[in-house]
Design a protein around this motif. Structure first.
Motif, PDB file in Angstrom:
ATOM      1  N   ALA A 156      -0.001  -2.970  -2.780  1.00 49.38           N
ATOM      2  CA  ALA A 156       0.229  -2.755  -4.210  1.00 49.38           C
ATOM      3  C   ALA A 156       1.692  -2.984  -4.579  1.00 49.38           C
ATOM      4  N   GLU A 157       2.600  -2.516  -3.707  1.00 51.84           N
ATOM      5  CA  GLU A 157       4.026  -2.681  -3.981  1.00 51.84           C
ATOM      6  C   GLU A 157       4.443  -4.146  -3.859  1.00 51.84           C
ATOM      7  N   ALA A 158       3.885  -4.843  -2.878  1.00 52.74           N
ATOM      8  CA  ALA A 158       4.222  -6.257  -2.718  1.00 52.74           C
ATOM      9  C   ALA A 158       3.795  -7.066  -3.936  1.00 52.74           C
ATOM     10  N   ALA A 159       2.653  -6.712  -4.514  1.00 53.49           N
ATOM     11  CA  ALA A 159       2.135  -7.443  -5.665  1.00 53.49           C
ATOM     12  C   ALA A 159       2.690  -6.937  -6.989  1.00 53.49           C
ATOM     13  N   GLY A 160       3.425  -5.823  -6.957  1.00 53.96           N
ATOM     14  CA  GLY A 160       3.925  -5.235  -8.195  1.00 53.96           C
ATOM     15  C   GLY A 160       2.797  -4.773  -9.101  1.00 53.96           C
ATOM     16  N   ALA A 161       1.731  -4.260  -8.491  1.00 53.88           N
ATOM     17  CA  ALA A 161       0.510  -3.979  -9.246  1.00 53.88           C
ATOM     18  C   ALA A 161       0.497  -2.616  -9.929  1.00 53.88           C
ATOM     19  N   LEU A 185      -8.167   0.949  -9.504  1.00 58.02           N
ATOM     20  CA  LEU A 185      -8.977   0.001  -8.740  1.00 58.02           C
ATOM     21  C   LEU A 185      -8.769  -1.425  -9.239  1.00 58.02           C
ATOM     22  N   ALA A 186      -8.693  -1.593 -10.546  1.00 62.03           N
ATOM     23  CA  ALA A 186      -8.456  -2.925 -11.097  1.00 62.03           C
ATOM     24  C   ALA A 186      -7.124  -3.478 -10.609  1.00 62.03           C
ATOM     25  N   ARG A 198      -7.387  -4.271  -6.876  1.00 61.45           N
ATOM     26  CA  ARG A 198      -8.115  -5.528  -6.686  1.00 61.45           C
ATOM     27  C   ARG A 198      -7.193  -6.718  -6.945  1.00 61.45           C
ATOM     28  N   THR A 199      -6.402  -6.645  -8.007  1.00 58.73           N
ATOM     29  CA  THR A 199      -5.436  -7.705  -8.291  1.00 58.73           C
ATOM     30  C   THR A 199      -4.431  -7.842  -7.147  1.00 58.73           C
ATOM     31  N   ALA A 200      -3.984  -6.697  -6.607  1.00 62.13           N
ATOM     32  CA  ALA A 200      -3.046  -6.719  -5.489  1.00 62.13           C
ATOM     33  C   ALA A 200      -3.663  -7.384  -4.269  1.00 62.13           C
ATOM     34  N   SER A 201      -4.944  -7.104  -4.006  1.00 60.69           N
ATOM     35  CA  SER A 201      -5.601  -7.705  -2.839  1.00 60.69           C
ATOM     36  C   SER A 201      -5.748  -9.212  -3.016  1.00 60.69           C
ATOM     37  N   VAL A 250     -17.766   2.775 -11.416  1.00 57.70           N
ATOM     38  CA  VAL A 250     -16.318   3.011 -11.474  1.00 57.70           C
ATOM     39  C   VAL A 250     -15.557   1.710 -11.295  1.00 57.70           C
ATOM     40  N   PHE A 251     -16.103   0.795 -10.510  1.00 61.20           N
ATOM     41  CA  PHE A 251     -15.388  -0.450 -10.219  1.00 61.20           C
ATOM     42  C   PHE A 251     -15.300  -1.302 -11.491  1.00 61.20           C
ATOM     43  N   PRO A 252     -14.107  -1.803 -11.800  1.00 65.04           N
ATOM     44  CA  PRO A 252     -13.943  -2.569 -13.052  1.00 65.04           C
ATOM     45  C   PRO A 252     -14.742  -3.867 -13.036  1.00 65.04           C
ATOM     46  N   ALA A 253     -15.266  -4.234 -14.185  1.00 60.63           N
ATOM     47  CA  ALA A 253     -16.055  -5.461 -14.307  1.00 60.63           C
ATOM     48  C   ALA A 253     -15.157  -6.696 -14.135  1.00 60.63           C
TER      49      ALA A 253
END
Length: 321
Positions: free
Chosen positions: A49-54, A237-238, A241-244, A318-321
């Motif tokens: 998350a930190e690497a992606a700045g998420a 979570l959104a 997911r962007t970070a991943s 719960v998981f974002p669409a």
């Protein structure tokens, strides 16, 4: 068999949690905003998350709580010390079977090479069948993904498990025992496995064809029942997911941040990222079906005290669409 046998020592963990200052999750942080306590293992989620700045400009507060293995992390979830917990598939199911109020809210699939039974350099043990009469340590407790690999590998080798001296340790303790030559073989995973192999440990059997490779993110039912926290978890979570997705597209940059966060050698960090860099996905049928097959098998072996319908412990909304 203890109903909460996923834990090696409940009281020891709770005492340790108190020493570490893991306060019970409150509904609001110092600012009065909703606060999430995000559990993690070996800083994998946090560094990504930190690497992606998420996780910038958040409308809520977050705190990270890092653990060395699934058992203490899931106990923290049960105790209310964390709101979410990433862990291997079977530990989450065992926690649910033991009565921990949780729901699976996300999943990811890593390489099944990321779970293995290893022996020290120079060991005379060449195959799983050679483990008869030897001491094998499992990380980190009964019902771990490593435990499942060992039991299935013994069946595959037609070796009665009663002929193997099986013990359980948290990963850090197991790593020390393995390095000191106090155990003959080690069933482990992830960072611990890769680090040992980098120091010359030899792989007897990995998880290909046995394990699912699934990591699940569980959330406490209490957190999900709080509308503000549920909304914050969905947003987190959104972002994760962007970070991943970012980390898969930029593995070298992610590896550099992971190395800095954990203090591991950059070359080792690159190996870890190569195996542990999955995209976060919804807990849909692609997650539930393979996990149900493993659960059914583990229950048939007598290792799962009660049968679990995996779909019943999943909250896909719960998981974002």
């Amino acid at each position: 068999m203890d109903g909460l046998h996923l834990l090696s020592d409940r009281r020891t963990f709770l005492a340790g949690a108190a020493v570490l200052g893991l306060a019970a999750c409150g509904g609001a942080g110092k600012s009065g905003r909703t606060k999430l306590v995000l559990g993690d293992q070996v800083h994998l989620l946090q560094s990504k998350a930190e690497a992606a700045g998420a996780l910038t400009a958040l409308p809520y507060d977050i705190e990270w709580a890092n653990f060395v293995g699934a058992a203490p992390l899931l106990e923290a979830l049960n105790a209310g010390a964390v709101d979410t917990a990433p862990a291997g598939d079977l530990p989450v199911v065992l926690a649910a079977a033991a009565g921990v109020p949780l729901k699976v809210i996300a999943g990811s699939v890593s390489s099944t090479r990321d779970i293995g039974i290893i022996v020290p350099p120079g060991s005379a043990i060449r195959r799983v069948a050679d483990l008869a009469g030897h001491r094998v340590i499992v990380s980190s407790a009964r019902g771990s993904i490593s435990h499942y690999l060992l039991l299935e590998a013994l069946k595959e080798a037609k070796l009665d498990r009663r002929k193997v001296d099986i013990g359980f340790m948290l990963p850090n303790d197991a790593a020390a025992a393995f390095a000191a030559g106090r155990v003959d073989a080690w069933a482990t995973f992830g960072t611990y496995q890769i680090a040992a192999e980098a120091r010359g440990a030899r792989l007897l059997r990995d998880g290909q064809g046995i394990n699912t490779g699934l990591t699940l993110i569980a959330a406490s039912q209490k957190a999900l029942d709080d509308p503000a926290k549920r909304s914050a978890i969905r947003d987190a979570l959104a972002r994760l997911r962007t970070a991943s997705q970012w980390a898969q597209a930029h593995p070298d940059a992610y590896a550099a941040v992971f190395a800095k966060a954990t203090g591991v050698d950059p070359k080792l960090a690159k190996l870890i990222v190569d195996r542990q860099n999955p995209v976060l996905v919804a807990p849909d049928a692609a997650v539930v079906k393979p996990l149900q097959r493993v659960v059914d098998r583990f229950h048939a072996d007598g290792e799962l005290p009660v049968h679990v319908d995996v779909a019943s412990i999943v909250d896909p909304r719960v998981f974002p669409a």
